[in-house]
Design a protein around this motif. Structure first.
Motif, PDB file in Angstrom:
ATOM      1  N   HIS A  97       0.597  -1.287  -0.080  1.00  0.00           N
ATOM      2  CA  HIS A  97       0.068   0.139  -0.069  1.00  0.00           C
ATOM      3  C   HIS A  97       0.948   1.238  -0.083  1.00  0.00           C
ATOM      4  N   GLY A  98       1.881   1.249   0.805  1.00  0.00           N
ATOM      5  CA  GLY A  98       3.054   2.294   0.763  1.00  0.00           C
ATOM      6  C   GLY A  98       3.467   2.530  -0.380  1.00  0.00           C
ATOM      7  N   ILE A  99       3.835   1.579  -1.177  1.00  0.00           N
ATOM      8  CA  ILE A  99       4.439   1.691  -2.241  1.00  0.00           C
ATOM      9  C   ILE A  99       3.509   2.214  -3.559  1.00  0.00           C
ATOM     10  N   ALA A 100       2.256   1.683  -3.451  1.00  0.00           N
ATOM     11  CA  ALA A 100       1.405   2.027  -4.509  1.00  0.00           C
ATOM     12  C   ALA A 100       1.017   3.553  -4.017  1.00  0.00           C
ATOM     13  N   GLN A 101       0.875   3.941  -3.042  1.00  0.00           N
ATOM     14  CA  GLN A 101       0.623   5.415  -2.645  1.00  0.00           C
ATOM     15  C   GLN A 101       1.997   6.292  -2.705  1.00  0.00           C
ATOM     16  N   GLN A 102       3.049   5.634  -2.972  1.00  0.00           N
ATOM     17  CA  GLN A 102       4.397   6.289  -2.976  1.00  0.00           C
ATOM     18  C   GLN A 102       4.504   7.283  -1.809  1.00  0.00           C
ATOM     19  N   ASP A 103       4.358   6.638  -0.638  1.00  0.00           N
ATOM     20  CA  ASP A 103       4.581   7.187   0.552  1.00  0.00           C
ATOM     21  C   ASP A 103       5.541   6.671   1.570  1.00  0.00           C
ATOM     22  N   PRO A 104       6.747   6.844   1.689  1.00  0.00           N
ATOM     23  CA  PRO A 104       7.448   6.171   2.698  1.00  0.00           C
ATOM     24  C   PRO A 104       7.305   6.416   4.033  1.00  0.00           C
ATOM     25  N   ASN A 105       6.386   7.510   4.286  1.00  0.00           N
ATOM     26  CA  ASN A 105       5.705   7.561   5.643  1.00  0.00           C
ATOM     27  C   ASN A 105       4.470   7.296   5.664  1.00  0.00           C
ATOM     28  N   ASP A 106       3.789   6.369   4.947  1.00  0.00           N
ATOM     29  CA  ASP A 106       2.498   5.759   4.921  1.00  0.00           C
ATOM     30  C   ASP A 106       2.190   5.332   6.249  1.00  0.00           C
ATOM     31  N   PRO A 107       0.819   5.439   6.955  1.00  0.00           N
ATOM     32  CA  PRO A 107       0.594   5.120   8.244  1.00  0.00           C
ATOM     33  C   PRO A 107       0.294   3.735   8.378  1.00  0.00           C
ATOM     34  N   VAL A 129      10.182   4.398  -4.570  1.00  0.00           N
ATOM     35  CA  VAL A 129       9.670   5.747  -4.923  1.00  0.00           C
ATOM     36  C   VAL A 129      10.911   6.749  -5.307  1.00  0.00           C
ATOM     37  N   LYS A 130      11.907   6.460  -5.027  1.00  0.00           N
ATOM     38  CA  LYS A 130      13.180   7.117  -5.558  1.00  0.00           C
ATOM     39  C   LYS A 130      13.397   6.820  -6.850  1.00  0.00           C
ATOM     40  N   ASP A 131      13.213   5.360  -7.585  1.00  0.00           N
ATOM     41  CA  ASP A 131      13.465   5.162  -8.882  1.00  0.00           C
ATOM     42  C   ASP A 131      12.458   5.332  -9.645  1.00  0.00           C
ATOM     43  N   GLY A 132      11.272   5.571  -8.850  1.00  0.00           N
ATOM     44  CA  GLY A 132      10.029   5.978  -9.944  1.00  0.00           C
ATOM     45  C   GLY A 132       9.112   4.748 -10.263  1.00  0.00           C
ATOM     46  N   TRP A 133       9.057   3.715  -9.542  1.00  0.00           N
ATOM     47  CA  TRP A 133       8.540   2.302  -9.641  1.00  0.00           C
ATOM     48  C   TRP A 133       7.076   2.369  -8.533  1.00  0.00           C
ATOM     49  N   THR A 134       6.358   1.655  -9.202  1.00  0.00           N
ATOM     50  CA  THR A 134       5.132   1.280  -8.503  1.00  0.00           C
ATOM     51  C   THR A 134       5.099  -0.501  -8.547  1.00  0.00           C
ATOM     52  N   VAL A 135       4.042  -1.168  -8.040  1.00  0.00           N
ATOM     53  CA  VAL A 135       3.885  -2.415  -8.405  1.00  0.00           C
ATOM     54  C   VAL A 135       2.414  -2.540  -9.042  1.00  0.00           C
ATOM     55  N   THR A 136       2.576  -3.831  -9.591  1.00  0.00           N
ATOM     56  CA  THR A 136       1.214  -4.587 -10.302  1.00  0.00           C
ATOM     57  C   THR A 136       1.379  -5.924 -10.432  1.00  0.00           C
ATOM     58  N   GLY A 137       0.314  -6.687 -11.038  1.00  0.00           N
ATOM     59  CA  GLY A 137       0.442  -8.165 -10.972  1.00  0.00           C
ATOM     60  C   GLY A 137      -0.158  -8.800  -9.769  1.00  0.00           C
ATOM     61  N   ASP A 138       0.255 -10.198  -9.689  1.00  0.00           N
ATOM     62  CA  ASP A 138      -0.257 -11.106  -8.820  1.00  0.00           C
ATOM     63  C   ASP A 138       1.004 -11.591  -7.969  1.00  0.00           C
ATOM     64  N   ASP A 139       0.746 -11.514  -6.714  1.00  0.00           N
ATOM     65  CA  ASP A 139       1.788 -11.854  -5.600  1.00  0.00           C
ATOM     66  C   ASP A 139       1.116 -12.954  -4.719  1.00  0.00           C
TER      67      ASP A 139
END
Length: 219
Positions: A97-107, A129-139
């Motif tokens: 969720h933090g990665i998807a929100q691009q928020d290193p301080n996500d609560p 976030v630094k590298d400009g990536w988010t996540v997708t697919g099935d995990d």
């Protein structure tokens, strides 16, 4: 980009867990409340309240429609172990969720973790976030085991991961970095879980070990 693994030997992990559990009579009393709880949001995840009382406000761990997390776990008959396993899954949800929100301080991850596990989540989100990536697919996460630690309530939750269909996606362009399945797709997670000081209905990850290229998880 692939999610990096925290380098920690099994011996180091065990030693860290032992030190953590012997402090303050076996529990971490460094927190007076659960960080992340101040959001007052309830999760859209069906499992958000499965391991806690109805009056515990849990943060949002909902994920984008193009990201699916599968936890193929058998629910333990022991209620405390079941709660620990569910919140270990919530920790993983919160990290993504933090990665998807691009928020290193996500609560969200702050709510479900403390100590080394909290630092790990923050560092992972920061890297994406630094590298400009988010996540997708099935995990997919599977083959969970739960082992008591010491004489306290803490438990060691371990499970395998298959990230063969879990991909990185450029935030700006939406371009997906597809990769082929290989041994790197298989990891093993070990999480030291214990009840939060603020509410025993919430279990927090305190330490984490991630092993890469795990043949036993490939089967």
């Amino acid at each position: 980009m692939a999610r990096s693994a925290l380098t920690m030997t099994a011996a180091t992990f065990a030693a860290t867990a032992a030190l953590l559990l012997t402090a303050c009579g076996g529990e971490d009393s460094s927190q007076d409340d659960i960080k992340g709880a101040e959001t007052g949001k309830s999760s859209s995840s069906p499992s958000a309240s499965a391991s806690g009382a109805a009056d515990v406000k849990r943060p949002d761990v909902s994920l984008p429609e193009d990201l699916k997390l599968v936890f193929d776990f058998e629910k333990p008959s022991d209620t405390e172990q079941a709660a620990a396993l569910e919140d270990a899954a919530n920790y993983i949800r919160a990290l993504d969720h933090g990665i998807a929100q691009q928020d290193p301080n996500d609560p969200a991850y702050q709510f479900y973790s403390t100590g080394g596990a909290e630092k790990y989540a923050k560092s992972q989100i920061e890297a994406w976030v630094k590298d400009g990536w988010t996540v997708t697919g099935d995990d997919r996460y599977f083959d969970a085991s739960i082992d008591p630690v010491s004489e306290g309530k803490s438990v060691l939750v371990s499970f395998c991961r298959n990230q063969a269909k879990f991909y990185s996606k450029k935030v700006k362009t939406g371009k997906v970095n597809y990769t082929e399945e290989n041994l790197d797709s298989y990891q093993k997670f070990s999480l030291l879980m214990s009840p939060s000081e603020a509410s025993e209905a919430v279990w927090q990850a305190r330490q984490i070990e991630v092993q890469g290229r795990v043949k036993e998880c490939k089967g």
